[in-house]
Scaffold this motif. Structure first.
Motif, mmCIF file in Angstrom:
data_model
loop_
_atom_site.group_PDB
_atom_site.id
_atom_site.type_symbol
_atom_site.label_atom_id
_atom_site.label_comp_id
_atom_site.label_asym_id
_atom_site.label_seq_id
_atom_site.Cartn_x
_atom_site.Cartn_y
_atom_site.Cartn_z
ATOM 1 N N ARG A 39 54.767 15.881 79.372
ATOM 2 C CA ARG A 39 53.958 16.004 80.649
ATOM 3 C C ARG A 39 53.095 17.190 80.720
ATOM 4 N N GLU A 40 53.830 18.353 80.487
ATOM 5 C CA GLU A 40 53.550 19.677 80.838
ATOM 6 C C GLU A 40 52.145 19.827 79.793
ATOM 7 N N SER A 41 52.563 19.739 78.585
ATOM 8 C CA SER A 41 51.414 19.928 77.671
ATOM 9 C C SER A 41 50.491 18.812 77.602
ATOM 10 N N LEU A 42 50.643 17.874 77.930
ATOM 11 C CA LEU A 42 49.441 16.645 78.155
ATOM 12 C C LEU A 42 48.494 17.240 79.365
ATOM 13 N N ASP A 43 49.334 17.804 80.337
ATOM 14 C CA ASP A 43 48.412 18.291 81.448
ATOM 15 C C ASP A 43 47.415 19.396 81.123
ATOM 16 N N ALA A 44 48.003 20.310 80.207
ATOM 17 C CA ALA A 44 47.268 21.654 79.639
ATOM 18 C C ALA A 44 45.970 20.862 78.926
ATOM 19 N N ALA A 61 47.649 13.540 68.867
ATOM 20 C CA ALA A 61 48.628 13.445 69.738
ATOM 21 C C ALA A 61 48.550 12.722 71.081
ATOM 22 N N PHE A 62 47.287 12.373 71.338
ATOM 23 C CA PHE A 62 46.926 11.348 72.537
ATOM 24 C C PHE A 62 47.362 9.896 71.878
ATOM 25 N N GLY A 63 46.966 9.544 70.470
ATOM 26 C CA GLY A 63 47.379 8.336 69.963
ATOM 27 C C GLY A 63 48.891 8.022 70.019
ATOM 28 N N VAL A 64 49.504 9.080 69.472
ATOM 29 C CA VAL A 64 51.027 9.209 69.381
ATOM 30 C C VAL A 64 51.737 8.794 70.859
ATOM 31 N N ILE A 65 50.972 9.617 71.827
ATOM 32 C CA ILE A 65 51.722 9.376 73.048
ATOM 33 C C ILE A 65 51.401 8.126 73.778
ATOM 34 N N LEU A 98 51.675 8.204 81.577
ATOM 35 C CA LEU A 98 51.392 8.995 80.584
ATOM 36 C C LEU A 98 50.356 8.249 79.528
ATOM 37 N N LYS A 99 50.657 7.013 79.259
ATOM 38 C CA LYS A 99 49.876 6.242 78.223
ATOM 39 C C LYS A 99 48.538 6.260 78.654
ATOM 40 N N GLN A 100 48.281 5.841 80.068
ATOM 41 C CA GLN A 100 47.089 5.814 80.670
ATOM 42 C C GLN A 100 46.554 7.102 80.533
ATOM 43 N N GLN A 101 47.095 8.341 80.971
ATOM 44 C CA GLN A 101 46.314 9.390 80.667
ATOM 45 C C GLN A 101 45.863 9.881 79.208
ATOM 46 N N ALA A 102 46.776 9.431 78.333
ATOM 47 C CA ALA A 102 46.408 9.835 76.907
ATOM 48 C C ALA A 102 45.125 8.884 76.439
ATOM 49 N N VAL A 103 45.240 7.772 76.704
ATOM 50 C CA VAL A 103 44.152 6.759 76.710
ATOM 51 C C VAL A 103 42.680 7.223 77.260
#
Length: 723
Positions: free
Chosen positions: A381-386, A444-448, A457-462
């Motif tokens: 979560r924290e690194s995806l937010d960054a 990274a976004f694809g992996v998540i 988190l999936k929605q955030q990455a996509v």
């Protein structure tokens, strides 16, 4: 229904892996150094059954303050026994796991209630050899004196200066002088010369044979008749100082570090401040438990050999990355350290904050998928937010900044001319984002999106995938910066990509990367524009042919090629390898159809075969994704096991070594026939050439394990090639 679907996916994945090797995570021997600082003109070291290590220096006895990996202890005066300071101690040794001392007049100990006290009557002694608690050989520069039960049994005089004594394998002993080696018997008053050769500096009895360290000829191995069996000059250093046999292993000290003979015939090299305070080795002794003590000109190093699993090593690295390497959610490195002192460093911005964080982010997503660890999920979560803030902190829609930092004096930032003021108060962001950032993000976004079963988190990455890829398509296949111009390397437009000759790496690389990126976007959004763009690049611009081009065809530009082609092909760029392999996740897993998937698999394996000599865990484990049987699993595990636990950027030197085979100059800059173990090389990420022999930064920085080690480990766990 969802549960059944996941079961089917798991079974399909397991079917793909049938026939593949899998590493069972059993304990292996992990070595690391605990260092004790103090240039105290040390002469000898030993320890007792309580683990009390004592150093004998010219100024008296010393002890150690507590130390641990990355936190050195110190060598200080030993005042535990106050009246020891009145003794003129010249040597110390261990008898029955107790410390015994030789001073100018007596042999004594504080063990056995202090009852050991023998007047040796040797004038100006320099050393002694303990046979048992009541029998000793004491020597000065010209006489060996045999003492038994407190009485002098005999004296043996030599014409040449005595250097050291060693116990033989059958109750006898050896005497080394500056001109020869002599053999003695405890029942004889004479010595027999068994090997006459000036220049021997030290000796050891190893596996029943004498091994001699020679000042210019390396190691001399004698047979049981004391004839020269072989001479080994293919050593990490020929400036030898000591040779010792410890627990069945042959250890050698030199002016350029210590090394031990391994079972495979190569030498494990312990040099640089990763292992030693100073490379000049004074003595080597067995240490407590399974450690080895290396006394050196700058202090003492305890080389610890600990049984550890990869899972335990991962736990160590997880803590290392969190406690010292997270900056605003980014995976960063510690910089500005003074001589390796981690307490003096600070977290620094990097051009590639997004890339290094992408690799760490993927590791935590894989970790969560495997373990369901709440900690791994929070790290994700924290690194995806960054990563998401890289897109929102600048004014260009769908464009990721390289990094961001609080507003301050720009001289504190890398490349200050590339920093821009953010609309948000107290923040700046960095422009000129590169293609290696872009491929890292999409990976990274694809992996998540694939492996993390948390909808938000999936929605955030996509959303982030869609945002960047929409920007690229709408800007004619370029990353366009705040100034309306494409960044230097964010270019996938056909006129740019196909402007390179077919043998130039960037033509293959950029084609491979952008197809993987577009496939990832289509796989998770199902928006037709991404599939249509793929077909356009295939049908009209030959991107499939580009990415399928064999690695053996990639090389230097012709002399008539343009300047950029010349620049990009002076030698192989190992940063390209990192971009390729991160891109292979989206290229292979999200292929539009099975026919393409088989083609991609062939291309990945072709690339892997070119990279096989590097033994890089990311390359090997990413290749395992294709289901191929041979992806050099052993080399990947060797990488993970051999990577040092000390990730400080110490200066490393290997170019002086004569135990490695050098290669002629070549396009890939592979300097040696075999790559050296990671713990003998400078710390480097996966974008560096692992064949570089020298380098480092004098302990000025510490890398994070997040991208270097945790990514291949957790990816291997997810792909089930590590049990």
């Amino acid at each position: 229904m969802r549960s059944n679907f996941l079961t089917i996916i798991f079974l399909l994945n397991s079917f793909l892996l049938l026939g593949q090797q899998r590493h069972k995570d059993i304990p292996f021997t992990q070595d690391y150094a605990i260092k004790y600082e103090g240039a105290v003109a040390a002469k000898a070291v030993d320890f007792d059954r309580n683990g009390h290590i004592q150093v004998l220096a010219e100024s008296g006895l010393k002890r150690l303050t507590p130390g641990q990996l990355l936190v050195p202890g110190k060598i200080v005066d030993d005042n535990l026994y106050r009246f020891m300071g009145d003794k003129s101690i010249v040597d110390l040794t261990q008898v029955d796991q107790q410390l015994v001392y030789l001073d100018e007049k007596v042999i004594f100990s504080n063990a056995w209630a202090g009852s050991l006290y023998i007047e040796h009557q040797v004038e100006s002694p320099i050393g002694f050899l303990a046979l048992n608690k009541s029998e000793f050989l004491v020597y000065n520069p010209s006489v060996v004196t045999h003492i038994r039960a407190g009485k002098k049994v005999r004296e043996i005089k030599l014409q040449d200066a005595i250097k050291e004594l060693a116990l033989g394998s059958h109750g006898g002993y050896y005497v080394l002088t500056d001109k020869a080696v002599f053999e003695g018997s405890l029942n004889s008053a004479s010595l027999k010369s068994v090997f006459a050769k000036p220049g021997v500096v030290s000796m050891a009895v190893h596996e029943g044979h004498l091994v001699l360290a020679h000042e210019s000829e390396g190691l001399l191995f004698l047979d049981k008749q004391h004839k020269l069996q072989k001479a080994d000059h293919r050593l990490p250093s020929l400036k030898l100082t000591k040779v010792r046999s410890i627990d069945g292993q042959l250890w050698i000290g030199s002016d350029e570090g210590a090394f031990k003979l391994a079972q495979n015939g190569r030498y494990d090299y312990y040099a640089s401040k990763r292992w030693l305070n100073n490379d000049r080795v004074v003595d080597i002794k067995k240490g407590p438990q399974t450690s080895v003590l290396i006394l050196n000109a700058g202090g003492l190093s305890k080389i610890v050999f600990e049984q550890m699993t990869l899972a335990q090593k991962a736990e160590f690295y997880e803590k290392q990355s969190r406690i010292r390497h997270i900056r605003n959610g980014f995976n960063s490195h510690l910089f500005g350290m003074k001589d390796g002192d981690i307490s003096t460093g600070y977290l620094v911005d990097s051009d590639n904050d997004g890339l290094w964080t992408s690799m760490y982010l993927a590791s935590q997503a894989f970790r969560y998928a495997v373990t369901k660890s709440p900690e791994a999920l929070q790290n994700t979560r924290e690194s995806l937010d960054a990563m998401e803030r890289l897109y929102s902190i600048n004014p260009v829609k769908g464009f990721p900044a390289r990094t961001f930092e609080r507003t301050g004096h720009k001289s504190k930032l890398g490349d200050p001319e590339h920093w821009q003021k953010a609309a948000e108060k107290d923040w700046d962001w960095k422009a000129t984002t590169s293609s290696d950032e872009a491929i890292g993000h999409i990976f990274a976004f694809g992996v998540i999106a694939e492996v993390v079963d948390v909808p938000e988190l999936k929605q955030q990455a996509v959303k982030l995938i869609d945002s960047m890829m929409t920007h690229i398509i709408e800007n004619d296949m370029y990353l366009v910066d705040f100034d309306g111009k494409p960044t230097l390397w964010g270019k996938w437009n056909p006129s740019y990509v196909n402007g390179f000759d077919k043998n130039i790496g960037d033509r293959k690389l950029n084609s491979s990367n952008i197809i993987g990126m577009l496939q990832t976007a289509y796989h998770f959004t199902k928006k037709p524009k991404y599939k249509e763009k793929i077909q356009e690049l295939f049908d009209k611009h030959g991107y499939l042919e580009n990415l399928m081009r064999p690695m053996e065809e990639i090389g230097k530009a012709d002399k008539q090629s343009d300047n950029l082609s010349q620049l990009l092909s002076v030698y192989w760029n190992h940063s390209d390898d990192e971009m390729y392999f991160l891109g292979y996740w989206g290229l292979y897993r999200y292929a539009l159809n099975n026919d393409l998937k088989e083609k991609y698999k062939a291309s990945i394996i072709d690339h892997f075969e070119a990279e096989r000599p590097e033994k890089d865990a990311v390359w090997n484990i990413m290749t395992a994704m294709t289901g191929v049987k041979d992806f050099a699993l052993g080399d990947a595990m060797w990488f993970l096991q051999e990577y040092p636990m000390d990730l400080i950027q110490w200066t490393i030197k290997n170019s002086q070594r004569s135990d490695i085979d050098l290669l002629e100059k070549n396009f890939r800059n592979q300097y040696t026939k075999e790559v050296l173990p990671p713990d003998e090389l400078k710390i480097s990420r996966h974008n560096a050439n692992r064949f570089i022999l020298d380098g480092g930064h004098d302990g000025a920085a510490e890398n994070s394990a997040g991208d270097i080690w945790l990514l291949p480990y957790w990816m291997g766990k997810y792909l089930q090639v590590i049990d």
